[in-house]
Design a protein around this motif. Structure first.
Motif, PDB file in Angstrom:
ATOM      1  N   GLY A 114     -22.512 -38.904 -14.647  1.00 21.23           N
ATOM      2  CA  GLY A 114     -22.459 -37.923 -13.921  1.00 21.23           C
ATOM      3  C   GLY A 114     -21.782 -38.493 -12.407  1.00 21.23           C
ATOM      4  N   PHE A 115     -21.356 -39.568 -12.520  1.00 18.14           N
ATOM      5  CA  PHE A 115     -20.471 -40.318 -11.135  1.00 18.14           C
ATOM      6  C   PHE A 115     -21.616 -40.301 -10.125  1.00 18.14           C
ATOM      7  CE2 PHE A 115     -17.639 -37.829 -13.993  1.00 18.14           C
ATOM      8  CZ  PHE A 115     -16.688 -38.737 -14.257  1.00 18.14           C
ATOM      9  N   ALA A 116     -22.883 -40.825 -10.495  1.00 17.41           N
ATOM     10  CA  ALA A 116     -23.959 -40.888  -9.626  1.00 17.41           C
ATOM     11  C   ALA A 116     -23.454 -41.773  -8.268  1.00 17.41           C
ATOM     12  CB  ALA A 116     -25.293 -41.280 -10.049  1.00 17.41           C
ATOM     13  N   GLY A 117     -23.743 -41.278  -7.241  1.00 21.27           N
ATOM     14  CA  GLY A 117     -23.138 -41.916  -6.023  1.00 21.27           C
ATOM     15  C   GLY A 117     -21.764 -41.948  -5.475  1.00 21.27           C
ATOM     16  N   GLN A 118     -20.894 -41.170  -6.258  1.00 22.54           N
ATOM     17  CA  GLN A 118     -19.738 -41.156  -6.381  1.00 22.54           C
ATOM     18  C   GLN A 118     -19.046 -39.693  -5.897  1.00 22.54           C
ATOM     19  OE1 GLN A 118     -18.951 -43.553 -10.050  1.00 22.54           O
ATOM     20  NE2 GLN A 118     -17.512 -44.644  -8.538  1.00 22.54           N
ATOM     21  N   ASP A 119     -19.839 -38.866  -5.365  1.00 24.21           N
ATOM     22  CA  ASP A 119     -19.287 -37.413  -5.132  1.00 24.21           C
ATOM     23  C   ASP A 119     -18.172 -37.117  -4.439  1.00 24.21           C
ATOM     24  OD1 ASP A 119     -21.980 -36.878  -6.544  1.00 24.21           O
ATOM     25  OD2 ASP A 119     -22.991 -36.237  -4.883  1.00 24.21           O
ATOM     26  N   ALA A 120     -18.006 -37.897  -3.260  1.00 27.27           N
ATOM     27  CA  ALA A 120     -16.863 -37.781  -2.548  1.00 27.27           C
ATOM     28  C   ALA A 120     -15.621 -38.127  -3.310  1.00 27.27           C
ATOM     29  CB  ALA A 120     -17.181 -38.589  -1.149  1.00 27.27           C
ATOM     30  N   GLU A 121     -15.675 -39.152  -3.801  1.00 27.37           N
ATOM     31  CA  GLU A 121     -14.734 -39.624  -4.912  1.00 27.37           C
ATOM     32  C   GLU A 121     -14.357 -38.684  -5.830  1.00 27.37           C
ATOM     33  OE1 GLU A 121     -12.921 -43.742  -6.742  1.00 27.37           O
ATOM     34  OE2 GLU A 121     -14.941 -43.890  -6.322  1.00 27.37           O
ATOM     35  N   LEU A 122     -15.105 -38.341  -6.509  1.00 30.53           N
ATOM     36  CA  LEU A 122     -14.893 -37.446  -7.728  1.00 30.53           C
ATOM     37  C   LEU A 122     -14.212 -35.850  -7.130  1.00 30.53           C
ATOM     38  CD1 LEU A 122     -15.624 -36.434 -10.555  1.00 30.53           C
ATOM     39  CD2 LEU A 122     -17.571 -35.640 -10.020  1.00 30.53           C
ATOM     40  N   VAL A 123     -14.905 -35.336  -6.141  1.00 33.03           N
ATOM     41  CA  VAL A 123     -14.456 -34.283  -5.603  1.00 33.03           C
ATOM     42  C   VAL A 123     -12.957 -34.501  -5.088  1.00 33.03           C
ATOM     43  CG1 VAL A 123     -14.788 -32.326  -3.737  1.00 33.03           C
ATOM     44  CG2 VAL A 123     -16.880 -33.284  -4.979  1.00 33.03           C
ATOM     45  N   ALA A 124     -12.794 -35.650  -4.398  1.00 34.72           N
ATOM     46  CA  ALA A 124     -11.478 -36.095  -3.805  1.00 34.72           C
ATOM     47  C   ALA A 124     -10.249 -35.666  -5.140  1.00 34.72           C
ATOM     48  CB  ALA A 124     -11.165 -37.191  -3.115  1.00 34.72           C
ATOM     49  N   HIS A 125     -10.611 -36.419  -6.285  1.00 34.02           N
ATOM     50  CA  HIS A 125      -9.704 -36.187  -7.602  1.00 34.02           C
ATOM     51  C   HIS A 125      -9.496 -34.855  -7.907  1.00 34.02           C
ATOM     52  CE1 HIS A 125      -8.940 -40.707  -7.879  1.00 34.02           C
ATOM     53  NE2 HIS A 125     -10.256 -40.693  -8.030  1.00 34.02           N
ATOM     54  N   ILE A 126     -10.353 -34.096  -7.843  1.00 34.47           N
ATOM     55  CA  ILE A 126     -10.646 -32.604  -8.610  1.00 34.47           C
ATOM     56  C   ILE A 126      -9.602 -31.978  -7.389  1.00 34.47           C
ATOM     57  CG2 ILE A 126     -11.999 -30.571  -8.607  1.00 34.47           C
ATOM     58  CD1 ILE A 126     -14.244 -32.517  -9.687  1.00 34.47           C
ATOM     59  N   VAL A 127      -9.862 -32.138  -6.168  1.00 25.83           N
ATOM     60  CA  VAL A 127      -9.226 -31.116  -5.177  1.00 25.83           C
ATOM     61  C   VAL A 127      -7.616 -31.839  -5.100  1.00 25.83           C
ATOM     62  CG1 VAL A 127      -9.034 -30.781  -2.643  1.00 25.83           C
ATOM     63  CG2 VAL A 127     -11.103 -30.769  -3.838  1.00 25.83           C
ATOM     64  N   ASP A 128      -7.626 -33.054  -5.234  1.00 24.75           N
ATOM     65  CA  ASP A 128      -6.095 -33.302  -5.238  1.00 24.75           C
ATOM     66  C   ASP A 128      -5.288 -32.767  -6.378  1.00 24.75           C
ATOM     67  OD1 ASP A 128      -6.404 -34.991  -2.989  1.00 24.75           O
ATOM     68  OD2 ASP A 128      -6.326 -36.722  -3.775  1.00 24.75           O
ATOM     69  N   PHE A 129      -5.837 -32.771  -7.666  1.00 20.37           N
ATOM     70  CA  PHE A 129      -5.125 -32.352  -8.885  1.00 20.37           C
ATOM     71  C   PHE A 129      -5.366 -30.692  -8.872  1.00 20.37           C
ATOM     72  CE2 PHE A 129      -5.040 -31.094 -13.336  1.00 20.37           C
ATOM     73  CZ  PHE A 129      -3.770 -31.769 -13.424  1.00 20.37           C
ATOM     74  N   ALA A 130      -6.074 -30.050  -8.298  1.00 18.17           N
ATOM     75  CA  ALA A 130      -6.262 -28.664  -8.436  1.00 18.17           C
ATOM     76  C   ALA A 130      -5.405 -27.848  -7.609  1.00 18.17           C
ATOM     77  CB  ALA A 130      -7.814 -27.971  -8.241  1.00 18.17           C
ATOM     78  N   SER A 131      -4.998 -28.742  -6.119  1.00 16.65           N
ATOM     79  CA  SER A 131      -4.292 -27.856  -5.163  1.00 16.65           C
ATOM     80  C   SER A 131      -2.800 -27.884  -5.326  1.00 16.65           C
ATOM     81  CB  SER A 131      -4.417 -28.692  -3.965  1.00 16.65           C
ATOM     82  OG  SER A 131      -5.985 -28.808  -3.659  1.00 16.65           O
ATOM     83  N   PRO A 132      -1.952 -27.117  -5.306  1.00 15.87           N
ATOM     84  CA  PRO A 132      -0.440 -27.087  -5.696  1.00 15.87           C
ATOM     85  C   PRO A 132       0.107 -27.560  -4.720  1.00 15.87           C
ATOM     86  CG  PRO A 132      -1.357 -24.773  -4.978  1.00 15.87           C
ATOM     87  CD  PRO A 132      -2.644 -25.604  -5.006  1.00 15.87           C
TER      88      PRO A 132
END
Length: 132
Positions: A114-132
């Motif tokens: 669940g990427f424990a302790g890595q929320d910011a890094e995980l969300v950054a990857h998601i946002v970078d890919f999802a943003s056009p």
């Protein structure tokens, strides 16, 4: 979802990744797909996988796989990532994460799975890919 706003990005985690594949097989056409700690291929550890459900990568939109190098969950082995990326024929890329915290229940949110302790890094990857 496209009636509300485009682009549509589906984010699926763990056991939700086969459900996302079932949606694609049924005709869903998101602009992008993000799979975290996924049931990706037979080598992931489960007979049920995104690749086995889809059969062909033709319905796969541009896809980001986010996986932890030390994911010890028996259904989402890191060994399943490379076969999935190869199967996707260029439609999927991978971002590997390392570090974070682990516990004695490897398939939980509070482990590498669940990427424990890595929320910011995980969300950054998601946002970078999802943003056009």
């Amino acid at each position: 979802m496209e009636a509300l706003k485009r682009p549509v990005t589906i984010v699926a985690a763990s056991a939700g990744t086969p459900r996302a594949a079932e949606g694609l097989r049924a005709g869903a056409r998101p602009d992008r797909l993000i799979l975290t700690s996924g049931f990706l291929s037979r080598k992931s550890g489960s007979g049920l996988s995104v690749a086995s459900i889809l059969g062909s990568p033709a319905a796969l939109p541009p896809t980001l796989v986010i996986h932890h190098r030390q994911d010890a969950c028996r259904f989402t082995s890191p060994a399943g990532v490379a076969p999935f990326i190869a199967w996707s024929k260029g439609r999927a890329t991978v971002e590997w994460l390392s570090g974070g915290t682990e516990n004695d229940k490897p398939c939980r949110f509070d482990a590498h799975h669940g990427f424990a302790g890595q929320d910011a890094e995980l969300v950054a990857h998601i946002v970078d890919f999802a943003s056009p």
